[in-house]
Structures are given as C-alpha cells and as structure tokens.
Scaffold this motif. Sequence first.
Motif, PDB file in Angstrom:
ATOM      1  N   LYS A 102       0.862  -1.179   0.000  1.00 33.30           N
ATOM      2  CA  LYS A 102       0.000   0.000   0.000  1.00 33.30           C
ATOM      3  C   LYS A 102       0.890   1.217   0.000  1.00 33.30           C
ATOM      4  CE  LYS A 102      -3.708  -2.307   2.424  1.00 33.30           C
ATOM      5  NZ  LYS A 102      -4.554  -2.349   3.607  1.00 33.30           N
ATOM      6  N   TRP A 103       0.768   2.017  -1.013  1.00 30.66           N
ATOM      7  CA  TRP A 103       1.608   3.184  -1.164  1.00 30.66           C
ATOM      8  C   TRP A 103       0.741   4.438  -1.037  1.00 30.66           C
ATOM      9  CZ3 TRP A 103       6.573   1.912  -1.251  1.00 30.66           C
ATOM     10  CH2 TRP A 103       6.902   0.636  -1.656  1.00 30.66           C
ATOM     11  N   ARG A 104       1.251   5.386  -0.277  1.00 30.65           N
ATOM     12  CA  ARG A 104       0.550   6.652  -0.118  1.00 30.65           C
ATOM     13  C   ARG A 104       1.463   7.776  -0.557  1.00 30.65           C
ATOM     14  NH1 ARG A 104      -1.589   6.726   5.906  1.00 30.65           N
ATOM     15  NH2 ARG A 104       0.528   7.482   6.049  1.00 30.65           N
ATOM     16  N   LYS A 105       0.856   8.780  -1.119  1.00 32.26           N
ATOM     17  CA  LYS A 105       1.622   9.940  -1.546  1.00 32.26           C
ATOM     18  C   LYS A 105       1.839  10.877  -0.363  1.00 32.26           C
ATOM     19  CE  LYS A 105       1.649  13.568  -4.974  1.00 32.26           C
ATOM     20  NZ  LYS A 105       0.934  14.208  -6.056  1.00 32.26           N
ATOM     21  N   GLY A 106       3.049  11.363  -0.201  1.00 32.65           N
ATOM     22  CA  GLY A 106       3.332  12.369   0.814  1.00 32.65           C
ATOM     23  C   GLY A 106       3.718  11.829   2.163  1.00 32.65           C
TER      24      GLY A 106
END
Length: 107
Positions: A102-106
């Motif tokens: 799971k990748w999140r921006k910022g």
Amino acid sequence: MRREKVPVDMSSEQKNLMGVMSSRQLIYLGVGVALTYSYIQPLFSIVNNVAGWITALIICVITVLPVAFVVGFFGFTKVSKYNMNRDYFMLIKLQKHTQYGKWRKGV
C-alpha cells in the motif's frame, strides 16, 4: 511522447567456455550432471540386482529425462519477448509478489 522499449540486457551473454557456453550455463550443466551422477549409480545397482541390466538401463534413462529437461529449460532457453534468460525471467516473476504494498503519496 515517444516510447522506446529498452531490453534489460544491453549486451549479449559472454560465452566463456570456448565460445559455446557461458558461466551460467556451465553451472546449470554441472549441477545437473552432479545430481544425476549422485542418484544413477545406486539406482542402477538396485534395479540391476532385481530385474536385470537392460531394465536398469531403461529406468535410469527415464529418470534422467526430467533433470535434463529442467537444466535445458532454465539454462539454455530465452524469453524472446523480454530478451532475457528463462531463469532470470522466472526469478523476476517470483519476486513480483513481494513488491506489492500500500503506497501513499506524501508520507
């Protein structure tokens, strides 16, 4: 925007053994021969005592075929679509499942 497909291996594999086989192929062949040598002698002697040398020879040839197929498949074939060796391609495919997350921006 123009897209160009660049192969993973920019240069061909070096053939170290008299221009015929690479080091990777030699390792595959050596492991296959060592594995075959380790189980053919006891198998031949056991079957020879029970059923005769012709039957033992036939059984030994049949049991060598899977090892020869695996060595030939991984050591000497290429995936032409991706221009890479079969063993390296399978290694990438097996590692693909560990790269999901799971990748999140910022963060």
